[in-house]
Write a protein that holds these residues in place. Structure first.
Motif, PDB file in Angstrom:
ATOM      1  N   VAL A 753       0.788  -1.339   0.054  1.00  0.00           N
ATOM      2  CA  VAL A 753       0.013  -0.257   0.141  1.00  0.00           C
ATOM      3  C   VAL A 753       0.733   1.094   0.065  1.00  0.00           C
ATOM      4  O   VAL A 753       2.063   1.365   0.796  1.00  0.00           O
ATOM      5  N   GLN A 762      -4.929   0.785   5.395  1.00  0.00           N
ATOM      6  CA  GLN A 762      -4.006  -0.045   4.263  1.00  0.00           C
ATOM      7  C   GLN A 762      -5.130  -1.282   4.492  1.00  0.00           C
ATOM      8  O   GLN A 762      -5.265  -1.914   3.164  1.00  0.00           O
ATOM      9  N   VAL A 765      -7.852  -0.179   2.124  1.00  0.00           N
ATOM     10  CA  VAL A 765      -7.528  -0.153   0.683  1.00  0.00           C
ATOM     11  C   VAL A 765      -7.588  -1.863   0.102  1.00  0.00           C
ATOM     12  O   VAL A 765      -8.136  -1.861  -1.222  1.00  0.00           O
ATOM     13  N   MET A 910      -3.953   3.316  -4.797  1.00  0.00           N
ATOM     14  CA  MET A 910      -3.281   3.403  -3.436  1.00  0.00           C
ATOM     15  C   MET A 910      -2.621   2.214  -3.627  1.00  0.00           C
ATOM     16  O   MET A 910      -1.610   2.147  -2.623  1.00  0.00           O
ATOM     17  N   LEU A 911      -2.043   1.332  -4.573  1.00  0.00           N
ATOM     18  CA  LEU A 911      -1.346   0.142  -4.667  1.00  0.00           C
ATOM     19  C   LEU A 911      -0.153   0.325  -5.341  1.00  0.00           C
ATOM     20  O   LEU A 911      -0.092   1.042  -6.329  1.00  0.00           O
TER      21      LEU A 911
END
Length: 1180
Positions: A753, A762, A765, A910-911
């Protein structure tokens, strides 16, 4: 004029509703009849009766889907007895009398639906369709015969005259009624050209009266060809919606006609017909000769029956004396008497009538006069109407307008192929006529140009054709695919003739067309797939398939030899797949190398999709067992094939057996038996035919190969019963199985993350990504695993608390210390093994990097290697029940309330890929080819060119490197590249030895023992002592400076003389290959004289007035720093005196190791040193 029938007969008729019959007959009777003068007289309400009849026909037969009204009109002889008579009566006054014109239009509105070809729709067909179908079909043939053979008026010309007033109106001023009149007139002509005798019902009229030749003769006589040419040439300007009607009319006029025979000279055509007749007679003679060998004589005319003993004492009965004496003949007789009831294919069948009307594979014979008329029409059409009509049709097909139906695409491509073939035949005839010395014809530039058919040879037509062929193949519309293959084949043949043209423009156009066609790999794959997918589509389809594959392969082979660097574009979506993976793993979010979408697509097409064409690879893909089966099915018709078709099959089998050397595909019993029958008989090829020798040679060599292979591989005896798969082919060729290497599965890219988020965020996400990918089942499985692990861990914790409390209560007072010791090191729970609930989950635990990310974030641990698909996941001992409960609550929270991010970003944004993140964090050294090995890497705060660099204390001499003249050696690109690589490696080795802050880490991160710490402090103590001694010495010398001023001035004078002597060394001559950089290489060194050493030791600063006017004071701290750096490099035990430290020379590793200077022995180059630090020239 209706036939008189009694009411009783009407009531008893079971075929038609009596009420419908009564109404229709009454209206037909009111139309009119034969008058007193012997001609037809119209009734008072003839116009209204015609409109009522049209309404009945439209309502009963159109909306109610019945055929009763059409049957009644056929029985009442409406067309021949009334409508044609009325047209003949008013034909002279149609243009002048409006009422007569209205009556004529009403008659035409009735004739069009009555002559519309009868078709049975398999979906909407009713009992009435099958009941009235044969009668209506025969009635329509009667209508056509009456219209073509009507002697008192020209019916077709009259229909055109009805539409002339509407045609005369400009396109923009026409009313819908004008458009309707033009349309029904053209449809009437279409219907007459389309009607053909049905094969399912016998006729009592002469077929010659309704044949294609009769239709052509009538069209020529009544000037219908001129009407078609006029409308076709004005398509797009004066006519828009009439293009499909003209298309259908041309299709039904020209289908089945041999275009090559059409343009042959009379003498050549006569000789060809004579040769065909000779061939037929020869075939019949060979057939009779083969039959005569075993024909019965007058002595064996009596019946005979014999028993044939087979294996296992079985007996078969055979009749006839022709089986006596030869066992092979007996077995052949048995084979011919066998019957196989082949199972019928199920499924919906298309209407036979539609297939019959759309069939264009059957040849049509023409009379001499009709051939002459249609030839003249085709020549005028090619000269004036081909390009405008087919351009307008192509645009209509691309837009899929309402007037375009499914059959129009098939007719369009068939006519394109037909007219291209006709144009090529006409050009050959013109060239032969011009080459004849007896002829006065001269070949002009227009005859050489292919501009008359340019609209069928452009890129838009190729795109439409490829799309049509792919759609037909996907939908299994074999008749459409047949038309597309014929069009594609003829385009290739036309391009081949264009490449042989005398005009350079045509040759260039042919080159461009071939490049466009062969550039698309999808076209290659489509041809291969069509050849492989043949299965009982008929002989016409089989002929088109084999011709296309033969022409395509031959032209591609020739073109690939002429263009060695032929590139093909693949349609594989490898770039798209990689892009999706990059977006999913986060690599697509890198800030490096962002390009626009257009640049990305262009790069994908150029780099990924294009590759060099390999004909050997394509031909190997082209030839397999399925394609061999297709040509075997084609050669089974060897008795009916002409010379060109036999040559086509011969070339393919020769390529398989000897060019590609995979004759194993032909080693099958049925193929061997077919080849043997073709040569040895019975009923084989005619030995006098031109292609017999070629086939005999091919089959003889093939049989030798079979025998040789059977001796080498005894397994071939069994394999000859079956088709060959690639593994079998490889084994029979090499004698061992193919070794298939299986790659170990690779783990997906590990995801992380984006930094800066809390642990709970995280997890949000990861949950959001799984929700967006519709992987709720995986999310639920993780939640269930957490719940199960939490319960088990909570039970263990409760048990451990109970055990501790019990132990505390039962333990004596003296054992408290033992209990405290146990509490200091509490026992850990055992790890919990995570088990997948199914096989898909087990694969996802290895393949799905999003699921693996969530499992790692909640605390699960994976055991084993990264690329081990059988590695286990566990819940580690460090996770408490509270941790598991928190993770489970977070998953539930974000599952029903996914997180929202700024700027409309999703959780996928977000990765990041863990490997990409580590690569960005790691320091990199990048070289430019022009940098000559110099690096821009940050060497830290205390590097040689770091921020502590300063100007020198005194003046420095600028010396130029002296180089010896030598013979210049010119280097090629490879040697330059090797030297550049060597310089890069040397620079990397230098940088590895540089002590800088890039290698400085926090002390907590390193393993630091006491011995290293002791050595460090000892070294620092020695440096401190040495620095203090130097400081005290320099302070003492500065106090005693006035007493030694004379000595200093003498030393100064001596040093100045030395500097003047060494000031300008001799310059070498520039070589022819020396660069500007190597010509002036200024080396800054410090003087090594004893006087200068004394100056440095005493701390006295002098200014060289000859070189510089600038004076720089050296702070005391900088002097100490310089000394400290020297001490670090040289231990105190081996420390040299201070006066020897003033001139600092570079090491051997730091000198320029250019290969050109290797033989020269010279003084090592020194670096500019100020206060003990090495300074580059750029810093001054």
């Amino acid at each position: 004029m209706a036939q008189q029938t009694t009411l009783d007969e009407w009531a008893k008729d079971p075929l038609v509703d009596p009420e419908i019959r009564a109404h229709v007959y009454s209206l037909i009777t009111a139309l009119g009849g034969i008058g007193e003068d012997g001609t037809y007289a119209l009734g008072d309400d003839a116009l209204l009766c015609l409109k009522d009849l049209r309404k009945w026909l439209k309502f009963a037969d159109g909306q109610l889907n019945r055929r009763d009204v059409a049957r009644c009109m056929a029985e009442a002889n409406l067309v021949k007895g009334d409508l044609l008579e009325m047209l003949a009566k008013i034909s002279d006054r149609i243009m002048q009398d409006k009422l007569k014109h209205k009556v004529a239009v009403a008659i035409l509105e009735l004739l069009v639906p009555l002559t519309w070809p009868f078709e049975i729709d398999p979906v909407e067909a009713t009992v009435n369709h099958h009941k009235h179908g044969p009668y209506i079909q025969l009635a329509q043939i009667g209508y056509k015969r009456a219209i073509l053979q009507y002697d008192r008026a020209r019916i077709l010309q009259t229909a055109v005259r009805i539409a002339l007033p509407s045609m005369a109106v400009p396109l923009r001023e026409r009313t819908p009624r004008d458009e309707g009149i033009i349309r029904i007139a053209l449809y009437f002509l279409r219907n007459i050209a389309m009607l053909a005798p049905p094969s399912s019902a016998p006729m009592d009229i002469d077929e010659a009266e309704v044949s294609r030749s009769a239709t052509i003769e009538t069209f020529q006589e009544q000037d219908i060809f001129k009407v078609i040419l006029s409308v076709a040439s004005s398509i797009g300007d004066d006519y828009v919606n009439q293009d499909v009607v003209i298309l259908e009319t041309l299709f039904y006029l020209l289908k089945g006609i041999d275009a090559e025979k059409l343009f042959m000279e009379d003498k050549k055509l006569g000789s060809k017909n004579t040769n065909e007749l000779k061939d037929l007679i020869q075939k019949e003679k060979a057939m009779l000769a083969g039959y005569a060998r075993h024909a019965p004589t007058r002595h064996n005319r009596f019946g005979t029956m014999i028993w044939l003993k087979r294996e296992d004492e079985k007996v078969s009965t055979i009749s006839g004396q022709d089986v006596l004496g030869k066992a092979q003949k007996s077995m052949q007789k048995m084979d011919t008497t066998k019957k196989w009831n082949k199972p019928k294919r199920t499924g919906r069948k298309k209407g036979e009538e539609e297939q019959e009307s759309e069939e264009f594979n059957l040849p049509v014979s023409l009379t001499a006069s009709s051939r002459k008329h249609i030839k003249a029409f085709v020549e005028e059409f090619l000269d004036s109407s081909f390009n405008p009509l087919f351009l307008h049709l192509r645009k209509a097909l691309e837009r899929e307008t309402e007037r375009v139906e499914t059959r129009h695409s098939r007719q369009y491509f068939y006519l394109v192929s037909w007219f291209l073939r006709a144009e090529c035949a006409r050009r050959r005839t013109i060239k032969e006529r011009a080459a004849d010395p007896k002829s006065s014809d001269v070949l002009t530039a227009e005859d050489e140009s292919y501009g008359l058919v340019a609209e069928s040879m452009n890129q838009e037509t190729f795109i439409l054709l490829n799309r049509f062929m792919q759609k037909s193949q996907d939908e299994k519309a074999w008749q459409d695919l047949n038309a597309g293959m014929r069009c594609f084949t003829q385009i290739l043949l036309t391009v081949q003739e264009m490449s042989e043209s005398a005009l350079e423009d045509d040759q260039e156009i042919a080159e461009n067309i071939q490049n466009r066609i062969f550039y698309e790999e999808a076209t290659h794959d489509r041809v291969v797939q069509i050849l492989r997918s043949y299965k009982d589509q008929g002989f016409g389809y089989l002929d088109a398939v084999t011709e296309l594959s033969h022409v395509f392969l031959r032209m591609l082979e020739r073109y690939s030899k002429q263009n060695v660097d032929l590139q093909v574009r693949s349609k594989k979506r490898a770039r798209k797949i990689r892009k999706k993976q990059a977006e999913a793993t986060g690599e697509g979010g890198d800030d490096e190398g962002h390009v626009s979408a257009t640049e990305d697509v262009a790069s994908a097409q150029k780099v990924v999709s294009e590759r060099k064409f390999d004909f050997a690879r394509f031909s190997a893909k082209f030839v397999n067992q399925a394609s061999v089966d297709t040509f075997v099915a084609f050669i089974k018709f060897y008795k009916e094939l002409d010379v060109e078709q036999l040559k086509r099959a011969h070339r393919f089998f020769y390529r398989v057996a000897f060019k590609l050397e995979i004759g194993v595909l032909l080693f099958r019993v049925d193929i061997i038996q077919l080849f043997n029958q073709m040569i040895k008989g019975p009923e084989g090829l005619d030995p006098d035919s031109p292609s017999f020798k070629e086939w005999e040679e091919l089959i003889r060599h093939l049989f030798r190969t079979v025998v040789k292979r059977m001796q080498e591989r005894s397994e071939l005896v069994v394999e000859m019963l079956f088709s060959k798969i690639p593994a079998t082919i490889f084994y029979l060729e090499h004698g061992y199985e193919r070794e298939v290497t299986t790659r170990a599965p690779r783990a997906p890219a590990e995801l992380v993350v984006k930094p800066g988020l809390e642990k709970s965020e995280q997890i949000g996400v990861a949950v959001g990504v799984l929700i967006n990918l519709s992987k709720l089942d995986a999310l639920g499985w993780v939640r269930d695993v957490l719940a199960s692990a939490m319960e088990e861990r909570k039970g263990w914790e409760e048990l451990e608390e109970a055990r501790k409390s019990t132990a505390a209560l039962t333990a004596p007072e003296g054992e408290e210390t033992t209990a405290d010791a146990e509490e200091s090191e509490p026992p850990k729970p055992s790890s919990i093994l995570i088990k997948p609930d199914n096989d898909e989950r087990r694969v996802a635990m290895f393949k799905d990097n999003k699921l693996r990310l969530l499992m790692k974030l909640v605390g699960f641990t994976r055991l084993g290697e990264d690329h081990d698909p059988d590695a286990s996941w566990i819940v580690p001992s460090s996770l408490t029940s509270a941790d598991l409960q928190e993770a489970m609550d977070l998953i539930r929270k974000y599952e029903f309330d996914p997180p929202v991010y700024e700027d409309g970003k999703g959780p996928e944004d977000m990765l990041r890929s863990k490997a990409a993140t580590e690569r960005r964090a790691a320091p990199r050294v990048e070289f430019d080819d022009d940098s000559d090995g110099e690096s821009d890497q940050d060497r830290g705060e205390y590097a040689a060119d770091g921020p502590t660099a300063r100007k020198p204390d005194g003046t420095r001499k600028i010396l130029k490197r002296r180089r010896r003249e030598r013979t210049p050696v010119e280097l090629d690109d490879e040697e330059k590249q090797e030297r550049a690589e060597a310089r890069r490696r040397r620079e990397m080795e230098k940088q590895m030895k540089v002590k800088s802050t890039m290698f400085v880490h926090d002390s907590d991160d390193e393993e630091w023992d006491e011995e290293k710490e002791k050595q460090f402090y000892d070294r620092e103590s020695e440096i401190r002592k040495f620095t203090m001694a130097q400081f005290k010495k320099s302070m003492g010398l500065s106090v005693a400076e006035p007493t030694s001023s004379k000595k200093k001035r003498k030393a100064d004078e001596q040093s100045k003389k030395d500097r003047k002597r060494r000031k300008t060394p001799p310059k070498r001559k520039a070589g022819p290959f020396d660069t500007d950089d190597s010509e002036d290489e200024n080396m800054v060194i410090s003087d090594g004289s004893e006087a200068d050493s004394e100056e440095a030791s005493k701390g006295v600063e002098e200014v060289d007035t000859e070189d510089e006017d600038e004076v720089t004071d050296t702070p005391l701290s900088s002097q100490q720093a310089g000394v400290r750096r020297t001490v670090e490099d040289n231990p105190p035990s081996t420390m040299t005196p201070a006066k020897e430290q003033d001139v600092v020379m570079v090491d051997d590793e730091d000198e320029d190791e250019d290969e050109d200077d290797a033989p020269i022995v010279r003084r090592p180059a020194a670096r500019n040193i100020r206060a003990g630090f090495v300074i580059d020239s750029d810093s001054e």
